[in-house]
Scaffold this motif. Structure first.
Motif, short mmCIF file in Angstrom:
data_model
loop_
_atom_site.label_atom_id
_atom_site.label_comp_id
_atom_site.label_asym_id
_atom_site.label_seq_id
_atom_site.Cartn_x
_atom_site.Cartn_y
_atom_site.Cartn_z
N UNK A 210 17.05 12.44 23.56
CA UNK A 210 16.92 11.00 23.68
C UNK A 210 18.27 10.32 23.81
N UNK A 211 19.30 10.90 23.21
CA UNK A 211 20.62 10.27 23.20
C UNK A 211 21.60 10.93 24.17
N UNK A 212 21.10 11.80 25.05
CA UNK A 212 21.99 12.51 25.96
C UNK A 212 22.28 11.73 27.24
N UNK A 213 21.53 10.68 27.50
CA UNK A 213 21.74 9.86 28.69
C UNK A 213 21.89 8.41 28.30
N UNK A 214 22.45 7.61 29.20
CA UNK A 214 22.65 6.19 28.91
C UNK A 214 21.31 5.49 28.68
N UNK A 215 20.33 5.80 29.53
CA UNK A 215 19.01 5.19 29.38
C UNK A 215 18.38 5.60 28.05
N UNK A 216 18.52 6.87 27.70
CA UNK A 216 17.98 7.35 26.44
C UNK A 216 18.64 6.68 25.25
N UNK A 217 19.95 6.50 25.32
CA UNK A 217 20.68 5.84 24.23
C UNK A 217 20.22 4.39 24.08
N UNK A 218 20.06 3.71 25.20
CA UNK A 218 19.60 2.31 25.15
C UNK A 218 18.20 2.22 24.55
N UNK B 216 18.48 2.94 20.84
CA UNK B 216 19.10 1.80 20.18
C UNK B 216 18.11 0.64 20.05
N UNK B 217 17.29 0.44 21.09
CA UNK B 217 16.28 -0.62 21.05
C UNK B 217 15.25 -0.37 19.96
N UNK B 218 14.82 0.89 19.82
CA UNK B 218 13.83 1.22 18.79
C UNK B 218 14.41 0.99 17.38
N UNK B 219 15.67 1.38 17.19
CA UNK B 219 16.29 1.15 15.89
C UNK B 219 16.45 -0.34 15.63
N UNK B 220 16.73 -1.11 16.69
CA UNK B 220 16.88 -2.56 16.55
C UNK B 220 15.56 -3.19 16.12
N UNK C 181 13.73 -5.43 26.67
CA UNK C 181 14.01 -5.02 28.04
C UNK C 181 14.32 -3.53 28.13
N UNK C 182 14.99 -3.01 27.10
CA UNK C 182 15.38 -1.60 27.12
C UNK C 182 14.19 -0.66 27.04
N UNK C 183 13.08 -1.13 26.48
CA UNK C 183 11.89 -0.27 26.40
C UNK C 183 10.90 -0.59 27.53
N UNK C 184 11.35 -1.44 28.48
CA UNK C 184 10.54 -1.69 29.67
C UNK C 184 9.65 -2.91 29.62
N UNK C 185 9.80 -3.77 28.63
CA UNK C 185 8.96 -4.97 28.53
C UNK C 185 9.57 -6.08 29.38
N UNK C 186 9.33 -6.01 30.70
CA UNK C 186 9.92 -6.99 31.61
C UNK C 186 8.88 -7.66 32.50
#
Length: 220
Positions: free
Chosen positions: A4-12, A15-19, A181-186
């Protein structure tokens, strides 16, 4: 987690889930703190439950600690990688037009909030550890309100808390919407609702904490 944290998208995404977890925690934490303004006995009861309940202390508290560390660590990692990806900034780029000040300085507000958390842990968490596990003092259900009240006796500490909560509000103003936005809610139907809710959240949550601090100062 590694995937999950190996790519920029995965990190975002992570990070969004932790937020979002921390956004829920802020509501619960503020609710408890506001009881100190509304009803002393209710605050003592809630604080005793939170302070001695095994589920809260030995499961939820470690999860919260991990979420805080993970969220800020991911923020710093993303900032470093973004800067490395753009070693030369375009001369024609007008940052003030293309984005808000807060969106460009999330790392700064995040660092200040992190410093505030260190102070907050020193004021309350370390005190609890010392009280319960170092000195081993017997539980006292009436101690929580006086201890909180005493912390806000000094103007400098209240001012520091107020400034920190204002910066927290600025951090939340951008971070709330960014998390969704990071989890696709757009979706066009939901984005205005998320923006409006995020705006009020970033105002009311810090304002609530400020009210608690100011109340205990002026009622000394």
């Amino acid at each position: 987690m590694a995937g999950l944290t190996s790519s920029t998208i995965g990190r975002k995404y992570a990070m969004a889930l932790s937020a979002m977890f921390l956004l829920i925690f802020l509501i619960l934490h503020l609710t408890t703190n506001l009881l100190s303004v509304l009803n002393r006995d209710a605050f003592n009861t809630a604080s005793e439950f939170m302070g001695y309940n095994p589920f809260v202390q030995f499961l939820m508290q470690p999860i919260l600690g991990f979420a805080v560390i993970f969220h800020f660590a991911m923020g710093f990692v993303l900032e470093i990688k973004n800067n490395k990806a753009r070693p030369v900034k375009y001369a024609s780029n007008n940052a003030a037009v293309n984005s808000s000040w807060m969106s460009r300085n999330m790392i700064i507000s995040g660092a200040v909030v992190l410093a505030f958390l260190a102070l907050h842990l020193y004021d309350f968490w370390l005190h609890e550890i010392n009280y319960k596990y170092v000195e081993g003092i017997a539980p006292d259900s009436e101690r929580f309100w006086p201890e909180l009240h005493e912390k806000f006796a000094d103007l400098w500490r209240v001012a520091l808390y107020v400034i920190s909560f204002v910066l927290l509000g600025l951090h939340l103003a951008h971070g709330f919407q960014s998390s969704f936005q990071s989890i696709g809610a757009r979706h066009p139907k939901y984005t205005p609702v998320i923006k409006a809710f995020g705006k009020w959240y970033s105002i009311l949550i810090p304002a609530g904490f400020i009210i608690v601090a100011v109340y205990h100062f002026i009622t000394q």
